[in-house]
Design a protein around this motif. Structure first.
Motif, PDB file in Angstrom:
ATOM      1  N   GLN A   1       1.189  -1.000   0.012  1.00  0.00           N
ATOM      2  CA  GLN A   1       0.483   0.010  -0.351  1.00  0.00           C
ATOM      3  C   GLN A   1       0.935   1.290  -0.594  1.00  0.00           C
ATOM      4  O   GLN A   1       0.479   2.354  -0.827  1.00  0.00           O
ATOM      5  CB  GLN A   1      -1.315   0.068   1.002  1.00  0.00           C
TER       6      GLN A   1
ATOM      7  N   PRO B   1     -10.242  -5.691  -1.748  1.00  0.00           N
ATOM      8  CA  PRO B   1     -11.085  -4.516  -2.684  1.00  0.00           C
ATOM      9  C   PRO B   1     -12.157  -3.091  -2.542  1.00  0.00           C
ATOM     10  O   PRO B   1     -13.143  -4.732  -2.444  1.00  0.00           O
ATOM     11  CB  PRO B   1     -10.244  -4.615  -3.969  1.00  0.00           C
TER      12      PRO B   1
ATOM     13  N   THR C   1     -14.443  -0.224  -1.169  1.00  0.00           N
ATOM     14  CA  THR C   1     -14.922   0.973  -2.095  1.00  0.00           C
ATOM     15  C   THR C   1     -14.081   2.374  -1.602  1.00  0.00           C
ATOM     16  O   THR C   1     -12.994   3.444  -1.325  1.00  0.00           O
ATOM     17  CB  THR C   1     -16.337   1.657  -1.892  1.00  0.00           C
TER      18      THR C   1
ATOM     19  N   TRP D   1     -10.152   1.632  -1.894  1.00  0.00           N
ATOM     20  CA  TRP D   1      -9.423   2.673  -2.728  1.00  0.00           C
ATOM     21  C   TRP D   1      -9.849   4.279  -2.046  1.00  0.00           C
ATOM     22  O   TRP D   1      -8.639   5.179  -2.379  1.00  0.00           O
ATOM     23  CB  TRP D   1     -10.379   2.301  -4.181  1.00  0.00           C
TER      24      TRP D   1
END
Length: 289
Positions: free
Chosen positions: A26, A200, A202, A205
């Motif tokens: 990340q 993943p 919302t 991200w």
């Protein structure tokens, strides 16, 4: 004050994104995206990035320190809470003040500064005591990693202050760090055997986007410009606001337990850094270059 608010929220964003992206991977994605954004910004403004100005060596040092700092920060939040982590991270002015004794002789430590540093250190011991004596699981591992990250952040600040990096545009200083970390961190992630992006959503991200665009690109350009304009120790005095915002964000957005030890450490670290970095009564105003 705006930067302190953004950085206080950073720990929450990292914690949220860790739920779907491996920590060091990340951090690498963030640096990669921010490198592209800052590069585009610098190109649009006509900033000279390739001139021979003696910044290559210190730029490489700053970049490696930056990579190490953020690998530790992202990994540490797997063990400790955002509220605790932000307090440990923002002991960085403590290390800046100590390093300035040898590297910045014109920014000498006064008795009040030593007293302030002692208060900040007492705040750190308060949180460590909670981790080690009251059975806070593996939080002490993350706390220690955050403390090491703080020392690397301070080393980066001092590297910029004592090298030719102080005379180049903030965008170039930042690109050294973002670009090198964008290369180093993914390799480090692969060496650790991290799975990368594994869940993943919302929220994941959006958290990564906030870190990339707002924190790693926009806020860091502003930070390194400030470093080039003001004394390192004086500027660092504002940093005590960030743990306040970080602790509140951790409690309000993540529902983290805000124990008496957390608030005691926050008060001690904040007060200590403020006392250590406030100007002496007889000091003349520092002109902006």
């Amino acid at each position: 004050m705006l930067l302190c608010t953004v950085w206080g929220l950073q720990q929450v964003a990292i914690k949220l994104a860790n739920a779907g992206i491996s920590p060091v991977w990340q951090a690498g994605l963030r640096s990669l995206g921010a490198t592209a954004l800052v590069w585009g910004w610098a190109s649009a403004r006509g900033v000279k990035l390739w001139s021979s100005d003696g910044t290559l060596a210190p730029g490489l040092v700053a970049g490696l320190l930056f990579a190490g700092e953020f690998a530790l920060i992202f990994w540490a939040l797997e063990f400790t809470t955002a509220s605790r982590g932000v307090i440990f991270l923002y002991t960085a002015p403590f290390f800046v003040a100590l390093g300035a004794v040898w590297l910045l002789p014109h920014e000498r430590m006064r008795r009040a500064q030593w007293a302030g540093m002692a208060l900040a250190f007492l705040g750190v011991l308060t949180l460590f005591g909670e981790s080690l004596l009251l059975g806070s699981g593996r939080a002490w591992i993350g706390d220690l990693m955050m403390l090491l990250a703080a020392s690397m952040w301070a080393a980066t600040t001092l590297t910029v202050k004592v090298s030719p990096l102080i005379r180049v545009p903030a965008e170039k200083t930042l690109l050294y760090q973002l670009g090198i970390s964008a290369l180093v961190l993914p390799l480090l992630s692969l060496a650790f055997g991290e799975p990368g992006v594994f869940a993943p959503t919302t929220v994941v991200w959006a958290s990564l986007a906030f870190q990339t665009v707002i924190v790693a690109a926009a806020s860091y350009v502003a930070w390194f410009w400030l470093i080039s304009q003001y004394p390192a120790t004086r500027l660092s005095s504002f940093s005590f606001l960030t743990p306040v915002m970080g602790v509140l964000a951790g409690g309000l957005l993540l529902g983290e337990a805000l124990t008496p030890a957390v608030f005691a450490a926050l008060a001690l670290v904040g007060a200590g850094i403020w006392i250590a970095n406030r100007p002496s009564p007889e000091a003349a105003p520092v002109p902006v270059r």
